[in-house]
Design an enzyme around this catalytic site. Structure first.
Site, PDB file in Angstrom:
ATOM      1  N   SER A  75       0.819  -1.221   0.000  1.00 31.68           N
ATOM      2  CA  SER A  75       0.000   0.000   0.000  1.00 31.68           C
ATOM      3  C   SER A  75       0.848   1.266   0.000  1.00 31.68           C
ATOM      4  O   SER A  75       0.372   2.320  -0.437  1.00 31.68           O
ATOM      5  CB  SER A  75      -0.933   0.009   1.205  1.00 31.68           C
ATOM      6  OG  SER A  75      -1.870  -1.035   1.092  1.00 31.68           O
ATOM      7  N   HIS A 252      -6.871 -10.224   3.713  1.00 34.06           N
ATOM      8  CA  HIS A 252      -5.676 -10.883   4.287  1.00 34.06           C
ATOM      9  C   HIS A 252      -6.090 -12.071   5.155  1.00 34.06           C
ATOM     10  O   HIS A 252      -5.397 -13.082   5.204  1.00 34.06           O
ATOM     11  CB  HIS A 252      -4.877  -9.903   5.153  1.00 34.06           C
ATOM     12  CG  HIS A 252      -3.929  -9.032   4.388  1.00 34.06           C
ATOM     13  ND1 HIS A 252      -2.836  -9.522   3.702  1.00 34.06           N
ATOM     14  CD2 HIS A 252      -3.901  -7.690   4.206  1.00 34.06           C
ATOM     15  CE1 HIS A 252      -2.177  -8.514   3.126  1.00 34.06           C
ATOM     16  NE2 HIS A 252      -2.814  -7.391   3.420  1.00 34.06           N
ATOM     17  N   ASP A 290      -5.461   0.150  -4.440  1.00 33.77           N
ATOM     18  CA  ASP A 290      -4.003   0.141  -4.607  1.00 33.77           C
ATOM     19  C   ASP A 290      -3.502  -1.206  -5.134  1.00 33.77           C
ATOM     20  O   ASP A 290      -2.472  -1.292  -5.771  1.00 33.77           O
ATOM     21  CB  ASP A 290      -3.309   0.523  -3.298  1.00 33.77           C
ATOM     22  CG  ASP A 290      -3.880  -0.182  -2.078  1.00 33.77           C
ATOM     23  OD1 ASP A 290      -4.820  -1.004  -2.220  1.00 33.77           O
ATOM     24  OD2 ASP A 290      -3.379   0.085  -0.971  1.00 33.77           O
ATOM     25  N   HIS A 291      -4.273  -2.266  -4.849  1.00 35.72           N
ATOM     26  CA  HIS A 291      -3.934  -3.633  -5.277  1.00 35.72           C
ATOM     27  C   HIS A 291      -5.073  -4.537  -4.853  1.00 35.72           C
ATOM     28  O   HIS A 291      -5.940  -4.116  -4.081  1.00 35.72           O
ATOM     29  CB  HIS A 291      -2.631  -4.120  -4.616  1.00 35.72           C
ATOM     30  CG  HIS A 291      -2.654  -3.963  -3.120  1.00 35.72           C
ATOM     31  ND1 HIS A 291      -3.410  -4.775  -2.300  1.00 35.72           N
ATOM     32  CD2 HIS A 291      -2.090  -3.040  -2.310  1.00 35.72           C
ATOM     33  CE1 HIS A 291      -3.280  -4.366  -1.056  1.00 35.72           C
ATOM     34  NE2 HIS A 291      -2.489  -3.304  -1.025  1.00 35.72           N
TER      35      HIS A 291
END
Ligand code: MG
Ligand code: ZN
Length: 356
Positions: A75, A252, A290-291
């Site tokens: 990030s 996550h 961001d991803h």
């Protein structure tokens, strides 16, 4: 040219090219869903029984996310690409790979007379918001990042992270220093909603805010609206970045309920941003990530029940492209496939800013 002897009417031969452009972009609301890939979005849409505010965006595109030293970004490098238009190494906050500080769009906008703001559900010192205001070689230097807030004239910031300002190893009390710079300091969403000054530092948690199912409530959309209310007092417009930080954290953990709760919460903030832009007419709203996180795939779902079954391929980030959505004047600039760094240059062009 006009030859009165020949022409009946005195019209120029080459007609001036008429441009029916969209209204000028005065303000940008940039919304980052950390870790938000297409599956996170569709899982949220399903959990929300078949609809999202995000669908009001008429223009969509895709962003390539890799960092300067890694196929898979984090990030910090991802935020830096958006904020500064430069790929850097994972972990670095608005510095180039050689550790030279880069000016951020927020700093440039502030210098050019726009009002500026940051909002996040995480600590405001966490990598994504930090990338817009701090310059550090390591994203974990939270106290240094907090101190960097004092080096700008940012108008509004709201998020967690009070301890990085007030309970520091160097003994500085940054909220006192902020007060001396003219900020109103507020410690709850109730207090924040009442603030009528033009400068606000709002702390809603000592560290991170709780996840939505653990009592965060409507903090994100309320903080976004409070920030807009203050920033909109500036006649020259504003730049505001707000982050749904925890779509990433749920991903996550490979925890689908965590992901969908956070996605739907982020989408409520998207709805408020679009409502404002619709009324205002000169505000561009851009939403991206961001991803992607988790390598999430959707295996089954039920739109009526709002249930989703997902699988994950990793507990980390992935390298897949992430979607971009845009609403308002200038939104058409965001269709296509491009590098994350291009977002910075598109914002600079649309706001007529120069980096000198
Ligand atoms: Mg983040
Ligand atoms: Zn992450």
């Amino acid at each position: 040219m006009c030859f009165a002897t020949v022409a009946v009417s005195c019209k120029p031969e080459v007609e001036e090219e008429k441009e029916y452009d969209q209204p000028v972009v005065e303000s940008i609301i940039f919304l980052i869903g950390d870790g938000m890939g297409v599956s996170q979005i569709y899982a949220g849409l399903t959990a929300n029984r078949g609809k999202l505010n995000l669908e009001k965006c008429e223009f969509t595109g895709f962003v390539k996310t890799h960092s300067s030293n890694s196929y898979i970004t984090d990030s910090a490098a991802g935020g830096t690409a958006f904020a500064c238009g430069k790929k850097t190494k994972n972990g670095m906050i608005s510095m180039d790979p050689d550790s030279t500080a880069l000016r951020t769009i927020l700093e440039i906008a502030e210098d050019e007379g726009l009002a500026t703001g940051l909002v996040s559900t995480s600590s405001i010192t966490h990598a994504t918001p930090a990338s817009f205001i701090a310059h550090q070689i390591n994203r974990n230097r939270y106290e240094e990042i907090a101190a960097d807030f004092l080096k700008t004239d940012i108008d509004v910031f709201i998020g967690g992270g009070r301890n990085h300002f007030d309970d520091r190893t160097d003994g500085r009390i940054l909220t006192e220093e902020l007060k001396n710079k003219g900020y109103t300091i507020a410690y709850s969403m109730d207090e924040i909603a009442e603030v009528n000054s033009r400068k606000l530092a709002g702390f809603t948690a000592e560290m991170h805010n709780p996840r939505i199912s653990h009592g965060r409530g409507s903090m994100l959309e309320e903080a976004l609206q409070a920030a807009i209310k203050i920033l909109n007092k500036n006649e020259k417009g504003f730049f505001l970045m707000a982050e749904g930080s925890m779509i990433d954290w749920g991903s996550h953990q490979n925890n689908t309920e965590y992901v969908t709760d956070e996605m739907v919460d982020f989408d409520r903030a998207i709805g408020k941003a679009i409502d404002f832009a619709e009324n205002d007419g000169h505000t561009l709203v851009v939403i991206t990530a961001d991803h992607e996180t988790g390598g999430m795939a959707i295996l089954d779902g039920d739109m009526d029940e709002g249930t989703v079954e997902a699988a994950y391929t990793t507990k980390g980030h992935t390298g897949t492209m992430v979607p971009v959505f845009a609403f308002g004047p200038g939104a058409g600039e965001f269709s296509g496939i491009y590098d994350n760094t291009e977002i910075f240059f598109k914002f600079m062009d649309l706001l007529n800013l120069e980096n000198d």
